[in-house]
Design an enzyme around this catalytic site. Structure first.
Site, mmCIF file in Angstrom:
data_model
loop_
_atom_site.group_PDB
_atom_site.id
_atom_site.type_symbol
_atom_site.label_atom_id
_atom_site.label_comp_id
_atom_site.label_asym_id
_atom_site.label_seq_id
_atom_site.Cartn_x
_atom_site.Cartn_y
_atom_site.Cartn_z
ATOM 1 N N LYS A 36 4.592 -10.454 3.063
ATOM 2 C CA LYS A 36 4.122 -11.647 4.373
ATOM 3 C C LYS A 36 4.533 -13.804 3.413
ATOM 4 O O LYS A 36 3.980 -13.451 2.765
ATOM 5 C CB LYS A 36 2.786 -11.364 4.216
ATOM 6 C CG LYS A 36 2.383 -12.749 5.588
ATOM 7 C CD LYS A 36 0.895 -11.789 5.874
ATOM 8 C CE LYS A 36 0.020 -13.261 5.460
ATOM 9 N NZ LYS A 36 -0.134 -14.455 5.578
ATOM 10 N N ASP A 63 4.581 -14.978 9.568
ATOM 11 C CA ASP A 63 3.034 -15.047 9.819
ATOM 12 C C ASP A 63 2.941 -16.537 9.997
ATOM 13 O O ASP A 63 2.687 -17.306 9.825
ATOM 14 C CB ASP A 63 1.361 -15.077 8.612
ATOM 15 C CG ASP A 63 0.545 -14.940 9.192
ATOM 16 O OD1 ASP A 63 0.478 -15.572 10.212
ATOM 17 O OD2 ASP A 63 -0.688 -14.949 8.431
HETATM 18 O O1 C5P Z 1 -6.109 -14.206 -0.973
HETATM 19 P P1 C5P Z 1 -6.369 -13.462 -0.123
HETATM 20 O O2 C5P Z 1 -5.898 -11.680 -0.149
HETATM 21 O O3 C5P Z 1 -6.998 -13.494 0.125
HETATM 22 O O4 C5P Z 1 -5.028 -14.188 1.022
HETATM 23 C C1 C5P Z 1 -5.479 -13.360 2.702
HETATM 24 C C2 C5P Z 1 -4.242 -13.731 3.123
HETATM 25 O O5 C5P Z 1 -4.276 -13.252 4.270
HETATM 26 C C3 C5P Z 1 -3.768 -15.034 3.097
HETATM 27 O O6 C5P Z 1 -2.068 -15.384 4.318
HETATM 28 C C4 C5P Z 1 -4.135 -16.075 4.186
HETATM 29 O O7 C5P Z 1 -4.060 -16.705 4.961
HETATM 30 C C5 C5P Z 1 -4.520 -14.521 5.253
HETATM 31 N N1 C5P Z 1 -5.351 -14.250 6.290
HETATM 32 C C6 C5P Z 1 -7.208 -14.320 6.273
HETATM 33 N N2 C5P Z 1 -7.709 -14.857 7.456
HETATM 34 C C7 C5P Z 1 -6.805 -14.264 8.433
HETATM 35 C C8 C5P Z 1 -5.609 -14.394 8.833
HETATM 36 C C9 C5P Z 1 -4.341 -14.931 7.557
HETATM 37 O O8 C5P Z 1 -7.078 -13.939 5.093
HETATM 38 N N3 C5P Z 1 -8.081 -14.369 9.530
#
Ligand code: C5P
Length: 235
Positions: A36, A63
Protein backbone atom coordinates in the site's frame (compact mmCIF):
# COMPACT_ATOMS: atom_id res chain seq x y z
CA UNK A 1 -11.79 -11.54 -4.97
CA UNK A 2 -14.57 -12.56 -2.62
CA UNK A 3 -14.85 -13.89 0.89
CA UNK A 4 -14.32 -17.36 -0.58
CA UNK A 5 -10.78 -16.44 -1.65
CA UNK A 6 -8.09 -16.58 1.02
CA UNK A 7 -7.47 -13.34 2.89
CA UNK A 8 -4.28 -11.64 1.67
CA UNK A 9 -1.70 -9.44 3.41
CA UNK A 10 -1.04 -5.87 2.25
CA UNK A 11 1.99 -4.05 3.67
CA UNK A 12 1.35 -0.39 4.52
CA UNK A 13 4.62 1.12 3.25
CA UNK A 14 4.56 4.00 5.73
CA UNK A 15 8.19 5.14 5.55
CA UNK A 16 9.54 8.65 5.11
CA UNK A 17 11.86 8.41 2.16
CA UNK A 18 11.99 6.64 -1.17
CA UNK A 19 15.36 5.17 -0.22
CA UNK A 20 14.04 3.68 3.04
CA UNK A 21 10.94 2.34 1.28
CA UNK A 22 12.88 0.69 -1.55
CA UNK A 23 15.43 -0.78 0.90
CA UNK A 24 12.51 -2.28 2.86
CA UNK A 25 11.07 -3.79 -0.35
CA UNK A 26 14.49 -5.23 -1.25
CA UNK A 27 14.60 -6.86 2.19
CA UNK A 28 11.02 -8.17 1.96
CA UNK A 29 11.53 -9.83 -1.42
CA UNK A 30 8.79 -12.36 -2.09
CA UNK A 31 7.59 -12.55 1.53
CA UNK A 32 4.45 -10.71 0.39
CA UNK A 33 2.65 -9.70 -2.83
CA UNK A 34 0.83 -6.47 -2.01
CA UNK A 35 2.08 -3.02 -1.01
CA UNK A 36 0.00 0.00 0.00
CA UNK A 37 1.40 3.36 -1.10
CA UNK A 38 -0.20 6.16 0.89
CA UNK A 39 -0.36 9.93 0.79
CA UNK A 40 3.04 10.46 2.41
CA UNK A 41 5.15 8.73 -0.24
CA UNK A 42 2.83 9.56 -3.14
CA UNK A 43 2.89 13.26 -2.26
CA UNK A 44 6.68 13.23 -2.05
CA UNK A 45 7.59 11.02 -5.02
CA UNK A 46 4.47 10.75 -7.20
CA UNK A 47 3.62 8.28 -9.96
CA UNK A 48 7.27 7.33 -10.55
CA UNK A 49 7.40 5.84 -7.08
CA UNK A 50 4.31 3.73 -7.80
CA UNK A 51 6.05 2.42 -10.93
CA UNK A 52 9.19 1.59 -8.93
CA UNK A 53 7.15 -0.50 -6.47
CA UNK A 54 5.32 -2.28 -9.29
CA UNK A 55 8.61 -2.87 -11.16
CA UNK A 56 9.79 -4.88 -8.14
CA UNK A 57 6.91 -7.27 -8.76
CA UNK A 58 4.46 -6.03 -6.11
CA UNK A 59 0.77 -5.33 -6.66
CA UNK A 60 0.00 -1.76 -5.66
CA UNK A 61 -2.83 -0.48 -3.47
CA UNK A 62 -2.82 3.31 -3.93
CA UNK A 63 -4.43 4.83 -0.83
CA UNK A 64 -5.25 8.38 -1.91
CA UNK A 65 -8.74 8.57 -0.32
CA UNK A 66 -10.11 10.78 -3.11
CA UNK A 67 -12.97 13.13 -2.09
CA UNK A 68 -14.03 15.99 -4.38
CA UNK A 69 -16.75 16.91 -6.85
CA UNK A 70 -17.73 14.03 -9.18
CA UNK A 71 -15.95 15.40 -12.26
CA UNK A 72 -12.66 15.96 -10.43
CA UNK A 73 -12.64 12.50 -8.87
CA UNK A 74 -13.55 10.87 -12.20
CA UNK A 75 -10.66 12.69 -13.90
CA UNK A 76 -8.27 11.59 -11.14
CA UNK A 77 -9.37 7.97 -11.65
CA UNK A 78 -8.75 8.43 -15.39
CA UNK A 79 -5.22 9.71 -14.66
CA UNK A 80 -4.50 6.84 -12.28
CA UNK A 81 -5.62 4.40 -14.98
CA UNK A 82 -2.24 4.95 -16.63
CA UNK A 83 -0.43 3.62 -13.52
CA UNK A 84 0.22 0.00 -12.43
CA UNK A 85 -2.34 0.15 -9.61
CA UNK A 86 -4.87 -2.57 -8.70
CA UNK A 87 -6.68 -1.03 -5.72
CA UNK A 88 -7.53 2.67 -5.23
CA UNK A 89 -9.40 4.36 -2.37
CA UNK A 90 -11.95 7.17 -2.35
CA UNK A 91 -14.24 8.44 0.43
CA UNK A 92 -17.78 7.04 0.53
CA UNK A 93 -18.86 10.31 2.16
CA UNK A 94 -18.29 12.02 -1.22
CA UNK A 95 -21.77 10.66 -1.99
CA UNK A 96 -23.49 8.44 -4.55
CA UNK A 97 -22.97 10.73 -7.52
CA UNK A 98 -19.21 11.05 -6.92
CA UNK A 99 -18.96 7.28 -6.50
CA UNK A 100 -20.90 6.60 -9.72
CA UNK A 101 -18.76 8.99 -11.74
CA UNK A 102 -15.61 7.41 -10.34
CA UNK A 103 -16.86 3.94 -11.19
CA UNK A 104 -17.82 5.03 -14.71
CA UNK A 105 -14.28 6.40 -15.25
CA UNK A 106 -12.86 3.14 -13.91
CA UNK A 107 -15.02 1.06 -16.26
CA UNK A 108 -14.00 3.17 -19.28
CA UNK A 109 -10.31 3.65 -18.57
CA UNK A 110 -9.15 1.04 -16.05
CA UNK A 111 -11.43 -2.00 -15.99
CA UNK A 112 -8.70 -3.96 -14.15
CA UNK A 113 -8.79 -1.47 -11.24
CA UNK A 114 -10.90 -2.09 -8.13
CA UNK A 115 -12.18 0.96 -6.26
CA UNK A 116 -12.56 0.84 -2.47
CA UNK A 117 -14.66 3.34 -0.56
CA UNK A 118 -13.49 4.34 2.89
CA UNK A 119 -16.53 4.34 5.18
CA UNK A 120 -15.92 5.83 8.65
CA UNK A 121 -12.24 6.42 9.42
CA UNK A 122 -11.16 4.27 12.36
CA UNK A 123 -9.79 7.45 13.96
CA UNK A 124 -13.38 8.78 14.28
CA UNK A 125 -15.31 8.00 17.45
CA UNK A 126 -19.00 8.66 18.05
CA UNK A 127 -18.33 12.05 19.70
CA UNK A 128 -16.56 13.13 16.52
CA UNK A 129 -19.42 11.81 14.37
CA UNK A 130 -21.88 13.84 16.49
CA UNK A 131 -19.74 16.95 15.96
CA UNK A 132 -20.34 16.41 12.23
CA UNK A 133 -24.10 16.13 12.88
CA UNK A 134 -24.07 12.33 12.41
CA UNK A 135 -26.19 10.95 15.23
CA UNK A 136 -26.15 7.23 14.41
CA UNK A 137 -23.64 4.76 15.80
CA UNK A 138 -20.36 4.26 13.93
CA UNK A 139 -21.55 0.81 12.84
CA UNK A 140 -24.85 2.15 11.46
CA UNK A 141 -23.00 4.89 9.62
CA UNK A 142 -20.59 2.33 8.11
CA UNK A 143 -23.55 0.23 6.94
CA UNK A 144 -25.28 3.31 5.51
CA UNK A 145 -22.17 4.42 3.61
CA UNK A 146 -21.63 0.83 2.44
CA UNK A 147 -25.18 0.82 1.01
CA UNK A 148 -24.49 4.01 -0.96
CA UNK A 149 -21.12 2.65 -2.12
CA UNK A 150 -22.35 -0.70 -3.36
CA UNK A 151 -25.45 0.80 -5.00
CA UNK A 152 -23.07 3.02 -6.98
CA UNK A 153 -21.37 -0.13 -8.30
CA UNK A 154 -18.09 0.32 -6.40
CA UNK A 155 -16.18 -2.93 -5.87
CA UNK A 156 -15.29 -2.73 -2.20
CA UNK A 157 -14.99 -1.06 1.18
CA UNK A 158 -12.40 -0.11 3.77
CA UNK A 159 -13.60 -0.45 7.35
CA UNK A 160 -12.53 -1.54 10.79
CA UNK A 161 -12.42 -5.29 11.32
CA UNK A 162 -15.11 -4.88 13.99
CA UNK A 163 -17.63 -4.09 11.23
CA UNK A 164 -16.82 -7.17 9.13
CA UNK A 165 -19.56 -9.38 10.55
CA UNK A 166 -22.49 -6.95 10.07
CA UNK A 167 -21.19 -6.01 6.60
CA UNK A 168 -20.94 -9.64 5.47
CA UNK A 169 -24.39 -10.35 6.95
CA UNK A 170 -25.96 -7.51 4.99
CA UNK A 171 -24.00 -7.61 1.73
CA UNK A 172 -22.78 -11.21 1.44
CA UNK A 173 -19.49 -12.49 0.11
CA UNK A 174 -18.90 -10.54 -3.06
CA UNK A 175 -17.76 -7.04 -1.96
CA UNK A 176 -14.02 -6.70 -1.40
CA UNK A 177 -13.49 -5.66 2.23
CA UNK A 178 -10.11 -4.30 3.31
CA UNK A 179 -9.33 -3.91 7.01
CA UNK A 180 -6.47 -2.01 8.68
CA UNK A 181 -5.99 -1.99 12.47
CA UNK A 182 -4.54 -5.51 12.53
CA UNK A 183 -2.15 -6.73 15.20
CA UNK A 184 -0.67 -10.22 15.54
CA UNK A 185 -1.19 -11.61 19.06
CA UNK A 186 1.34 -10.04 21.43
CA UNK A 187 2.30 -7.18 19.07
CA UNK A 188 2.22 -3.56 20.27
CA UNK A 189 -1.13 -1.96 19.40
CA UNK A 190 0.53 1.49 18.87
CA UNK A 191 -2.30 4.07 18.78
CA UNK A 192 -4.75 1.72 17.02
CA UNK A 193 -7.64 0.99 19.35
CA UNK A 194 -10.08 -1.22 17.49
CA UNK A 195 -7.77 -4.07 16.55
CA UNK A 196 -8.04 -7.74 15.58
CA UNK A 197 -5.49 -10.46 14.93
CA UNK A 198 -4.86 -11.49 11.30
CA UNK A 199 -6.57 -14.82 11.89
CA UNK A 200 -9.67 -13.29 13.51
CA UNK A 201 -10.02 -10.71 10.72
CA UNK A 202 -9.74 -13.44 8.06
CA UNK A 203 -12.31 -15.57 9.89
CA UNK A 204 -14.69 -12.59 10.09
CA UNK A 205 -14.55 -12.13 6.31
CA UNK A 206 -11.74 -9.70 5.51
CA UNK A 207 -10.53 -9.94 1.89
CA UNK A 208 -7.25 -8.12 2.59
CA UNK A 209 -5.65 -7.06 5.86
CA UNK A 210 -3.42 -3.96 5.92
CA UNK A 211 -0.44 -4.17 8.29
CA UNK A 212 2.24 -1.54 8.75
CA UNK A 213 4.31 -1.20 11.91
CA UNK A 214 4.18 -4.84 13.08
CA UNK A 215 6.18 -5.64 9.90
CA UNK A 216 8.12 -2.39 9.37
CA UNK A 217 9.39 -2.23 12.97
CA UNK A 218 10.12 -5.95 13.36
CA UNK A 219 13.73 -7.07 13.85
CA UNK A 220 13.24 -9.19 10.69
CA UNK A 221 10.42 -7.68 8.59
CA UNK A 222 10.43 -10.54 6.03
CA UNK A 223 10.04 -13.10 8.82
CA UNK A 224 7.22 -11.03 10.37
CA UNK A 225 5.43 -10.89 6.99
CA UNK A 226 5.83 -14.65 6.51
CA UNK A 227 4.49 -15.34 10.02
CA UNK A 228 1.36 -13.28 9.27
CA UNK A 229 0.88 -15.12 5.96
CA UNK A 230 1.17 -18.44 7.80
CA UNK A 231 -1.45 -17.27 10.30
CA UNK A 232 -3.80 -16.35 7.43
CA UNK A 233 -3.31 -19.74 5.76
CA UNK A 234 -4.04 -21.51 9.05
CA UNK A 235 -7.44 -19.77 9.31
O1 C5P B 1 1.10 0.60 11.27
P1 C5P B 1 -0.33 0.16 11.15
O2 C5P B 1 -0.49 -1.34 10.94
O3 C5P B 1 -1.20 0.71 12.25
O4 C5P B 1 -0.79 0.85 9.79
C1 C5P B 1 -2.12 0.79 9.34
C2 C5P B 1 -2.24 1.44 8.00
O5 C5P B 1 -3.61 1.46 7.64
C3 C5P B 1 -1.77 2.89 7.92
O6 C5P B 1 -1.22 3.08 6.60
C4 C5P B 1 -3.02 3.70 8.09
O7 C5P B 1 -2.95 4.92 7.41
C5 C5P B 1 -4.04 2.79 7.41
N1 C5P B 1 -5.41 3.01 7.84
C6 C5P B 1 -5.83 2.86 9.15
N2 C5P B 1 -7.16 3.09 9.45
C7 C5P B 1 -8.01 3.45 8.50
C8 C5P B 1 -7.60 3.57 7.18
C9 C5P B 1 -6.27 3.34 6.89
O8 C5P B 1 -5.05 2.52 10.03
N3 C5P B 1 -9.28 3.64 8.78
Amino acid sequence: MSQNDPCQLILALDLETREAALAMLDHLGDSLKWVKVGLQLFTAYGPDFVREVADRGYKVFLDLKLHDIPNTVAKAVQSIATLPVELLTLHASGGGEMLQWANQARAEHAPHLNLLAVTVLTSMDEAQLRSLNVHSTAEDQVLHLADITLQAGIQGLVCSSLELTPLRQRFGNSPIIVTPGIRPAGAASDEQKRIMTPRAAAAAGSSYIVVGRPILNAADPAAAARAIQAELRAE
